[in-house]
Design a protein around this motif. Structure first.
Motif, PDB file in Angstrom:
ATOM      1  N   PHE A  21       2.639  -4.336   3.623  1.00  0.00           N
ATOM      2  CA  PHE A  21       2.070  -5.555   3.053  1.00  0.00           C
ATOM      3  C   PHE A  21       1.117  -5.237   1.909  1.00  0.00           C
ATOM      4  O   PHE A  21       1.094  -5.919   0.898  1.00  0.00           O
ATOM      5  CB  PHE A  21       1.308  -6.341   4.113  1.00  0.00           C
ATOM      6  N   THR A  22       0.302  -4.209   2.100  1.00  0.00           N
ATOM      7  CA  THR A  22      -0.713  -3.875   1.110  1.00  0.00           C
ATOM      8  C   THR A  22      -0.097  -3.348  -0.177  1.00  0.00           C
ATOM      9  O   THR A  22      -0.544  -3.686  -1.273  1.00  0.00           O
ATOM     10  CB  THR A  22      -1.690  -2.827   1.684  1.00  0.00           C
ATOM     11  N   LEU A  23       0.921  -2.536  -0.063  1.00  0.00           N
ATOM     12  CA  LEU A  23       1.487  -1.882  -1.248  1.00  0.00           C
ATOM     13  C   LEU A  23       2.764  -2.519  -1.748  1.00  0.00           C
ATOM     14  O   LEU A  23       3.427  -1.957  -2.611  1.00  0.00           O
ATOM     15  CB  LEU A  23       1.727  -0.406  -0.936  1.00  0.00           C
ATOM     16  N   ARG A  24       3.102  -3.678  -1.248  1.00  0.00           N
ATOM     17  CA  ARG A  24       4.319  -4.351  -1.679  1.00  0.00           C
ATOM     18  C   ARG A  24       4.200  -4.752  -3.139  1.00  0.00           C
ATOM     19  O   ARG A  24       3.181  -5.279  -3.585  1.00  0.00           O
ATOM     20  CB  ARG A  24       4.553  -5.593  -0.808  1.00  0.00           C
ATOM     21  N   ASP A  25       5.249  -4.529  -3.891  1.00  0.00           N
ATOM     22  CA  ASP A  25       5.253  -4.825  -5.323  1.00  0.00           C
ATOM     23  C   ASP A  25       5.990  -6.142  -5.557  1.00  0.00           C
ATOM     24  O   ASP A  25       7.164  -6.265  -5.205  1.00  0.00           O
ATOM     25  CB  ASP A  25       5.938  -3.687  -6.070  1.00  0.00           C
ATOM     26  N   GLY A  50      -2.550  -7.330   4.822  1.00  0.00           N
ATOM     27  CA  GLY A  50      -2.186  -5.958   5.154  1.00  0.00           C
ATOM     28  C   GLY A  50      -3.404  -5.093   5.420  1.00  0.00           C
ATOM     29  O   GLY A  50      -3.435  -4.321   6.376  1.00  0.00           O
ATOM     30  N   VAL A  51      -4.419  -5.216   4.576  1.00  0.00           N
ATOM     31  CA  VAL A  51      -5.650  -4.459   4.764  1.00  0.00           C
ATOM     32  C   VAL A  51      -6.329  -4.871   6.072  1.00  0.00           C
ATOM     33  O   VAL A  51      -6.813  -4.017   6.824  1.00  0.00           O
ATOM     34  CB  VAL A  51      -6.601  -4.644   3.565  1.00  0.00           C
ATOM     35  N   THR A  71      -1.033 -11.616   0.658  1.00  0.00           N
ATOM     36  CA  THR A  71      -0.320 -10.635   1.477  1.00  0.00           C
ATOM     37  C   THR A  71      -1.007  -9.271   1.495  1.00  0.00           C
ATOM     38  O   THR A  71      -1.176  -8.699   2.573  1.00  0.00           O
ATOM     39  CB  THR A  71       1.142 -10.506   1.010  1.00  0.00           C
ATOM     40  N   PRO A  72      -1.449  -8.711   0.362  1.00  0.00           N
ATOM     41  CA  PRO A  72      -2.157  -7.424   0.429  1.00  0.00           C
ATOM     42  C   PRO A  72      -3.445  -7.502   1.249  1.00  0.00           C
ATOM     43  O   PRO A  72      -3.781  -6.564   1.979  1.00  0.00           O
ATOM     44  CB  PRO A  72      -2.459  -7.086  -1.029  1.00  0.00           C
TER      45      PRO A  72
END
Length: 61
Positions: A54-58, A14-15, A10-11
């Motif tokens: 998406f990139t910063l989702r924890d 996002g990128v 997922t990250p």
């Protein structure tokens, strides 16, 4: 227990979304009529926002 594959990618997705939106905005800023620029800019904003989430989702819980 580990993080599932889909959550690990997922990250990365996002990128890719952010890069694609920025690349499209750069391309149309040099080559394109005004109506196309406006359209791409309007579409790029939510794409970058979703890519950022998406990139910063924890995933830690």
């Amino acid at each position: 227990m580990g993080v599932p594959d889909s959550e690990q990618r997922t990250p990365f997705y996002g990128v890719l979304m952010i890069i694609a939106a920025l690349a499209a905005a750069i391309v149309v800023s040099y080559y394109g009529p005004a109506w196309l620029r406006v359209t791409v800019y309007i579409v790029a904003v939510p794409v970058v926002a979703v890519g950022f989430v998406f990139t910063l989702r924890d995933y830690s819980r």
